[in-house]
Design an enzyme around this catalytic site. Structure first.
Site, PDB file in Angstrom:
ATOM      1  N   ASN A 110      51.792 -18.957 -14.530  1.00  0.00           N
ATOM      2  CA  ASN A 110      52.815 -19.477 -13.609  1.00  0.00           C
ATOM      3  C   ASN A 110      52.369 -19.530 -12.150  1.00  0.00           C
ATOM      4  O   ASN A 110      53.195 -19.397 -11.256  1.00  0.00           O
ATOM      5  CB  ASN A 110      54.071 -18.590 -13.709  1.00  0.00           C
ATOM      6  CG  ASN A 110      54.564 -18.439 -15.123  1.00  0.00           C
ATOM      7  OD1 ASN A 110      54.518 -19.376 -15.909  1.00  0.00           O
ATOM      8  ND2 ASN A 110      55.033 -17.247 -15.462  1.00  0.00           N
ATOM      9  N   VAL A 119      41.556 -22.352 -28.086  1.00  0.00           N
ATOM     10  CA  VAL A 119      42.904 -21.851 -27.827  1.00  0.00           C
ATOM     11  C   VAL A 119      43.832 -23.017 -27.486  1.00  0.00           C
ATOM     12  O   VAL A 119      43.438 -23.958 -26.797  1.00  0.00           O
ATOM     13  CB  VAL A 119      42.891 -20.816 -26.681  1.00  0.00           C
ATOM     14  CG1 VAL A 119      44.304 -20.389 -26.303  1.00  0.00           C
ATOM     15  CG2 VAL A 119      42.053 -19.606 -27.070  1.00  0.00           C
ATOM     16  N   ALA A 163      43.900 -18.669 -22.200  1.00  0.00           N
ATOM     17  CA  ALA A 163      44.294 -20.072 -22.351  1.00  0.00           C
ATOM     18  C   ALA A 163      43.110 -21.031 -22.227  1.00  0.00           C
ATOM     19  O   ALA A 163      43.043 -22.039 -22.938  1.00  0.00           O
ATOM     20  CB  ALA A 163      45.370 -20.418 -21.323  1.00  0.00           C
ATOM     21  N   TYR A 188      39.931 -20.624 -22.924  1.00  0.00           N
ATOM     22  CA  TYR A 188      38.815 -20.513 -23.860  1.00  0.00           C
ATOM     23  C   TYR A 188      38.865 -21.632 -24.893  1.00  0.00           C
ATOM     24  O   TYR A 188      39.953 -22.074 -25.304  1.00  0.00           O
ATOM     25  CB  TYR A 188      38.838 -19.166 -24.579  1.00  0.00           C
ATOM     26  CG  TYR A 188      38.443 -17.992 -23.719  1.00  0.00           C
ATOM     27  CD1 TYR A 188      37.265 -18.011 -22.962  1.00  0.00           C
ATOM     28  CD2 TYR A 188      39.234 -16.858 -23.657  1.00  0.00           C
ATOM     29  CE1 TYR A 188      36.909 -16.935 -22.169  1.00  0.00           C
ATOM     30  CE2 TYR A 188      38.886 -15.768 -22.878  1.00  0.00           C
ATOM     31  CZ  TYR A 188      37.712 -15.818 -22.131  1.00  0.00           C
ATOM     32  OH  TYR A 188      37.355 -14.750 -21.339  1.00  0.00           O
ATOM     33  N   SER A 233      55.347 -18.175 -20.327  1.00  0.00           N
ATOM     34  CA  SER A 233      55.433 -17.165 -21.395  1.00  0.00           C
ATOM     35  C   SER A 233      56.369 -17.617 -22.492  1.00  0.00           C
ATOM     36  O   SER A 233      56.186 -17.275 -23.666  1.00  0.00           O
ATOM     37  CB  SER A 233      55.944 -15.838 -20.824  1.00  0.00           C
ATOM     38  OG  SER A 233      54.936 -15.132 -20.161  1.00  0.00           O
ATOM     39  N   HIS A 251      60.092  -8.304 -23.262  1.00  0.00           N
ATOM     40  CA  HIS A 251      59.353  -9.568 -23.185  1.00  0.00           C
ATOM     41  C   HIS A 251      58.921 -10.046 -24.567  1.00  0.00           C
ATOM     42  O   HIS A 251      59.112 -11.216 -24.941  1.00  0.00           O
ATOM     43  CB  HIS A 251      58.145  -9.390 -22.268  1.00  0.00           C
ATOM     44  CG  HIS A 251      57.432 -10.647 -21.906  1.00  0.00           C
ATOM     45  ND1 HIS A 251      56.414 -11.173 -22.670  1.00  0.00           N
ATOM     46  CD2 HIS A 251      57.579 -11.490 -20.849  1.00  0.00           C
ATOM     47  CE1 HIS A 251      55.953 -12.282 -22.099  1.00  0.00           C
ATOM     48  NE2 HIS A 251      56.651 -12.505 -20.990  1.00  0.00           N
ATOM     49  N   ASP A 286      51.891  -8.530 -27.114  1.00  0.00           N
ATOM     50  CA  ASP A 286      52.858  -8.458 -26.025  1.00  0.00           C
ATOM     51  C   ASP A 286      53.279  -7.007 -25.790  1.00  0.00           C
ATOM     52  O   ASP A 286      52.465  -6.091 -25.919  1.00  0.00           O
ATOM     53  CB  ASP A 286      54.072  -9.342 -26.378  1.00  0.00           C
ATOM     54  CG  ASP A 286      54.687 -10.012 -25.157  1.00  0.00           C
ATOM     55  OD1 ASP A 286      55.286  -9.297 -24.352  1.00  0.00           O
ATOM     56  OD2 ASP A 286      54.566 -11.242 -25.026  1.00  0.00           O
TER      57      ASP A 286
END
Length: 414
Positions: free
Chosen positions: A213, A230, A225, A227, A278, A116, A81
């Site tokens: 989003n 995951v 996401a 793959y 997130s 974040h 991040d």
């Protein structure tokens, strides 16, 4: 002859003392968490509010029910991040390691200008604190921060690339993470990012990623996401419904709270509120940390399977395009016995019975109010006892009490 004004003076003094006691908290502590700025420029400031009771997401998932069994101790969670502020009060005390800044070779990532990564880390591992009802899902876990993006030159939001995400995932694996949270996405199926996910899978590391989003902007497939292997996480609101912004698709694994959720920020105590997938992903990453700590025999693939089959299922057949296998169920993920894992798991302890969500005002704040109440009572006694003695003397001198005055006590508090 009028009676003395001593009782009126005493009542006024009591009111002043009570108002002083109950208004003495800092102003920001009396405010609820404020929404994260949507047009942030530059560094995020300290939180301007405090969540006094347990936030709705923590009430729904009730992770505290499994804390007698495991808090995630011994598990390192990599946060790919913007960095993580290791000085944030609920992450302090060595919970956050130095980490790696892949944008600056040799750099650390235990600071966080944008905020974040700190918000994400708080959902996973924020320590319990008597000043707030907010705590992370796995408060015993350690955080490995990986900075893969910095603020733009004009102070705008960090710009991520598929390559930097790939570098971040590899750095987290090499740093000893057993679970990796990636609350970022790209629509580019990049070979470097795909290779990094495979690198994690081959080393038995659980990778959790936000679904993104853009459901109302074409609903594109997002990576990492999508793959294989995951755990892709979408968002629900407090009613348990699919959040209208949350990405959908066959790759979606689970959903978790993602609308108006609470967590911490850099620069000081208190909490913020945020919305987005997130902030759904770290609820699942925290659950994965609990599972890995309590069931160390399970592989990364088995952890994903356990989280999916123990989820609260959607009304439709699973997996549902908008809800995946359902809403993550922290208690079931840790405690449920699965026939397909026979011979792998140790004997499970039963979770403690469901009880009310702990209220910090009944813990640290309650103790503070009790102590202050004793101080006030003592102060009033010092004034009232002489007053009563004077009144008794006044009665003997024919001081007639003409009327009874009822004082309405007004109590203000956070």
């Amino acid at each position: 002859m009028r009676p003395p004004r001593l009782l009126e003076t005493t009542a006024s003094l009591a009111a002043v003392v009570l108002l002083t006691v109950f208004s003495g908290a800092p102003a920001f502590a009396q405010q609820p968490p404020q929404p994260l700025p949507t047009d942030q420029k530059g560094c995020l400031g300290p939180p301007q509010g405090t969540e006094r009771s347990a936030p709705w997401a923590q009430q729904r998932l009730a992770p505290e029910r499994v804390w007698p069994l495991t808090t995630g101790t011994g598990i390192t969670v990599g946060i790919v991040d913007s960095g993580v502020d290791g000085g944030s009060p609920q992450l302090s005390g060595g919970k956050v390691t130095a980490g790696v800044d892949v944008t600056a070779p040799g750099g650390r990532a235990d600071t966080d200008c944008y905020g974040h990564g700190t918000f994400v880390a708080g959902i996973i591992a924020a320590s319990r604190d008597t000043t707030t009802g907010f705590a992370g899902v796995a408060p015993g876990a350690s955080i490995l921060p990986i900075r893969c993006a910095k603020l733009g030159e004009d102070g705008s939001a960090p710009v991520l690339t598929a390559a930097s995400l790939g570098d971040g995932i590899r750095a987290a694996v090499d740093g000893g993470a057993r679970v990796i949270n990636v609350s970022a996405s790209t629509t580019v199926d990049d070979p470097k990012l795909s290779s990094a996910v495979s690198y994690a899978a081959n080393r038995d590391v659980v990778v959790v990623a936000s679904a993104a989003n853009s459901a109302q902007q074409g609903d594109p497939v997002t990576y990492p996401a999508a793959y294989p292997g995951v755990i892709a996480v979408g968002a629900i609101d407090r009613d348990g419904k699919h959040a209208d912004f949350s990405q959908t698709g066959s790759f979606l694994s689970l959903v978790a709270p993602g609308v108006g959720v609470t967590s911490i920020g850099p620069g000081g105590p208190g909490q913020w509120q945020g919305t987005g997938t997130s902030y759904s992903a770290p609820f699942v990453a925290g659950a994965a940390a609990l599972v890995r700590a309590y069931h160390p025999q399970l592989s990364a693939g088995q952890v994903k399977h356990r989280l999916q089959v123990t989820a609260d299922p959607p009304a439709a057949a699973r997996p549902d395009p908008g809800l995946g296998w359902g809403t993550v169920n922290v208690v079931a993920a840790v405690t449920r016995v699965l026939p397909e894992e026979a011979g792998v798991l140790r004997q499970l302890a039963s979770p403690p019975p469901m009880g009310p969500v702990p209220d910090p005002e009944g813990e640290g704040n309650g103790r503070m109010v009790a102590v202050l109440s004793l101080v006030v009572a003592g102060a009033l006694a010092l004034v009232l006892v002489p007053a009563l003695r004077l009144m008794r003397g006044g009665s003997e001198r024919n001081w007639a009490v003409r009327r009874t005055v009822r004082v309405r006590s007004r109590e203000t508090g956070p």
